[in-house]
Design a protein around this motif. Structure first.
Motif, mmCIF file in Angstrom:
data_model
loop_
_atom_site.group_PDB
_atom_site.id
_atom_site.type_symbol
_atom_site.label_atom_id
_atom_site.label_comp_id
_atom_site.label_asym_id
_atom_site.label_seq_id
_atom_site.Cartn_x
_atom_site.Cartn_y
_atom_site.Cartn_z
ATOM 1 N N UNK A 172 58.549 10.332 152.010
ATOM 2 C CA UNK A 172 59.185 9.553 150.844
ATOM 3 C C UNK A 172 58.369 10.004 149.409
ATOM 4 N N UNK A 173 57.477 10.942 149.443
ATOM 5 C CA UNK A 173 56.691 11.084 148.258
ATOM 6 C C UNK A 173 57.987 11.845 147.191
ATOM 7 N N UNK A 199 68.604 -1.891 146.081
ATOM 8 C CA UNK A 199 67.312 -1.825 147.158
ATOM 9 C C UNK A 199 67.654 -0.606 148.166
ATOM 10 N N UNK A 200 68.089 0.551 147.568
ATOM 11 C CA UNK A 200 67.986 1.704 148.468
ATOM 12 C C UNK A 200 66.637 2.191 148.527
ATOM 13 N N UNK A 201 66.481 3.681 148.699
ATOM 14 C CA UNK A 201 65.006 4.203 148.927
ATOM 15 C C UNK A 201 64.288 4.070 147.464
ATOM 16 N N UNK A 326 59.614 -0.229 157.085
ATOM 17 C CA UNK A 326 60.804 -1.167 156.248
ATOM 18 C C UNK A 326 61.778 -0.152 155.679
ATOM 19 N N UNK A 327 61.264 1.342 155.542
ATOM 20 C CA UNK A 327 62.055 2.127 154.758
ATOM 21 C C UNK A 327 63.098 3.226 155.563
ATOM 22 N N UNK A 328 62.587 3.479 156.998
ATOM 23 C CA UNK A 328 63.385 4.617 157.807
ATOM 24 C C UNK A 328 64.264 3.899 158.500
ATOM 25 N N UNK A 329 65.463 4.635 158.767
ATOM 26 C CA UNK A 329 66.263 3.882 159.658
ATOM 27 C C UNK A 329 66.460 4.580 161.016
ATOM 28 N N UNK A 330 66.128 5.939 160.932
ATOM 29 C CA UNK A 330 66.311 6.776 162.003
ATOM 30 C C UNK A 330 65.649 8.133 161.650
ATOM 31 N N UNK A 331 65.171 8.840 162.866
ATOM 32 C CA UNK A 331 64.819 10.118 162.894
ATOM 33 C C UNK A 331 65.668 11.015 164.005
ATOM 34 N N UNK A 332 66.239 11.894 163.464
ATOM 35 C CA UNK A 332 67.224 12.683 164.316
ATOM 36 C C UNK A 332 66.826 14.067 164.408
ATOM 37 N N UNK A 333 67.315 14.871 165.180
ATOM 38 C CA UNK A 333 67.190 16.335 165.514
ATOM 39 C C UNK A 333 67.994 17.006 164.348
ATOM 40 N N UNK A 334 67.672 18.409 163.992
ATOM 41 C CA UNK A 334 68.566 18.962 163.448
ATOM 42 C C UNK A 334 70.172 19.259 163.670
ATOM 43 N N UNK A 335 70.246 19.221 165.090
ATOM 44 C CA UNK A 335 71.545 19.640 165.501
ATOM 45 C C UNK A 335 72.314 18.089 165.617
#
Ligand SMILES: [Zn+2]
Ligand SMILES: [Zn+2]
Length: 380
Positions: A172-173, A199-201, A326-335
């Motif tokens: 987020x930097x 109220x987005x990122x 409270x900022x990150x909705x999800x972490x997914x793979x490249x594929x």
């Protein structure tokens, strides 16, 4: 061991191919197998750990981004400009101008500067890298993005991430540096009445930074969960558009990019107030009353980027003045890039930011780690 363009040997620089996620044509992503970048003097190879997606990536996906329309970002386009990664190899900078920065070593966790300035134009010579006339922007134009197993970067365009800053925070930097530059330009100071629109990122980072600088902050938004997050992050009052007091705020951060939000910024700014326009409106804002702006002595700052704020923002995350909670909705793979973009456009998501983890093996590639990861819901 491989050789760079000068024939020098570069220890530890991997060769072969790598996976990268790209926009292949409007509305279509593809997982590419492409050559790992060769060593170049003064540059380092980074393995990205997290890549944040934002509205600009959506514009690349939909083919509406300026960079696509003016030909600077041809397809297939490897995206990813908000990222943190680990340095895996360093090319020697023996040729002078591009000499590798001695601060950067193999194993360092780093964030990359989106804007890579040329170092040699009038603006660069005057110390205004932000205004460089020959910029390249990582993942946007002139430089491969970070949604890949490897990314080659000039060492001077990296900042080392302190141990106490998580990967999610470091990711987020990049958006945060632009907000901090906006608050600097708008001279936000203790005692200012401050308002953040959106109220987005960018908006939620602005809420945190403005609360710290002004002492308190109020927020305008259209999204219930975003407004609730803003209150948890310290917003004193939150409003729907049109509800905040007119002519009241010394500093207004426009963080939404909606054309109607610029009118809201003008409506709410006090006599002599300053507006930091950080959100990028995608069309002209009709009906702006320039005479009113002049007579009320309002200053509007267009905020291009915060190229010189990376180290300061990293310290704010390290000190706890900024948080990724409270900022990150999800972490997914490249594929799973398609799924990530769908989540980014899902108005029901619980947090604004969606991330990719380029270090995670593709589904089925490694049986021991092939389970898709559920989006990491915020604990808040
Ligand atoms: Zn972005
Ligand atoms: Zn320059």
């Amino acid at each position: 061991m491989t050789r760079d363009s000068t024939g020098e040997r570069t220890a530890g620089w991997p060769t072969g191919t790598m996976r990268a996620a790209a926009v292949a044509s409007p509305h279509t992503t593809r997982l590419l197998e492409m050559p790992i970048p060769d060593p170049a003097p003064g540059e380092v190879l980074v393995a990205p750990l997290r890549v944040g997606l934002c509205g600009t990536d959506l514009e690349l996906l939909h083919g509406t981004a300026t960079y696509v329309r003016d030909g600077r970002a041809p397809y297939p386009h490897v995206f990813g400009h908000e990222w943190v990664g680990r340095v895996v190899a360093v090319a020697p900078g023996a040729t002078g101008a591009g000499a590798a920065d001695a601060r950067i070593a193999v194993g360092d966790r780093v964030v990359g500067h989106t804007m890579i300035s040329c170092g040699d134009c009038r603006a660069c010579h005057r110390g205004r890298r932000n205004e460089c006339g020959r910029l390249r922007e990582v993942g946007l134009y002139g430089q491969q993005g970070a949604a890949a197993q490897y990314l080659r970067m000039p060492a001077h365009a990296l900042s080392v991430v302190p141990e106490d800053v998580t990967d999610e925070a470091a990711m987020l930097v990049e958006p945060a540096v632009t907000v901090l530059e906006g608050l600097r330009r708008a001279h936000c100071a203790p005692g200012d009445r401050a308002l953040v629109i959106g109220t987005g990122t960018i908006g939620l980072l602005a809420v945190q930074l403005t609360a710290g600088l002004a002492g308190s902050v109020e927020v305008v938004g259209v999204d219930d969960s975003g407004l609730a997050t803003a209150r948890r992050m310290g917003a004193r009052r939150t409003f729907r558009p049109g509800e905040a007091p007119a002519g009241h705020y010394d500093v207004v951060v426009e963080a939404s990019g909606a054309t109607s939000a610029f009118h809201e910024a003008l409506r709410t700014t006090a006599v002599g107030g300053r507006i930091a326009a950080v959100g990028v409106a995608s069309e002209a804002v009709d009906g702006v009353d320039l005479g009113d702006l002049v007579l009320r002595g309002i200053t509007v700052h267009g905020i291009r980027h915060g190229l010189d704020q990376y180290d300061r923002v990293l310290k704010l995350f390290g000190d706890g003045a900024l948080t990724a909670d409270g900022m990150i909705a999800g972490v997914l793979r490249l594929d799973q890039a398609d799924e990530a973009f769908r989540l980014l456009q899902d108005s029901g998501r619980t947090a604004p930011k969606v991330a990719l983890d380029p270090s995670a093996p593709a589904d089925g590639e490694d049986g021991s780690r092939s389970e898709p990861r559920a989006p990491a819901r915020s604990a808040a």
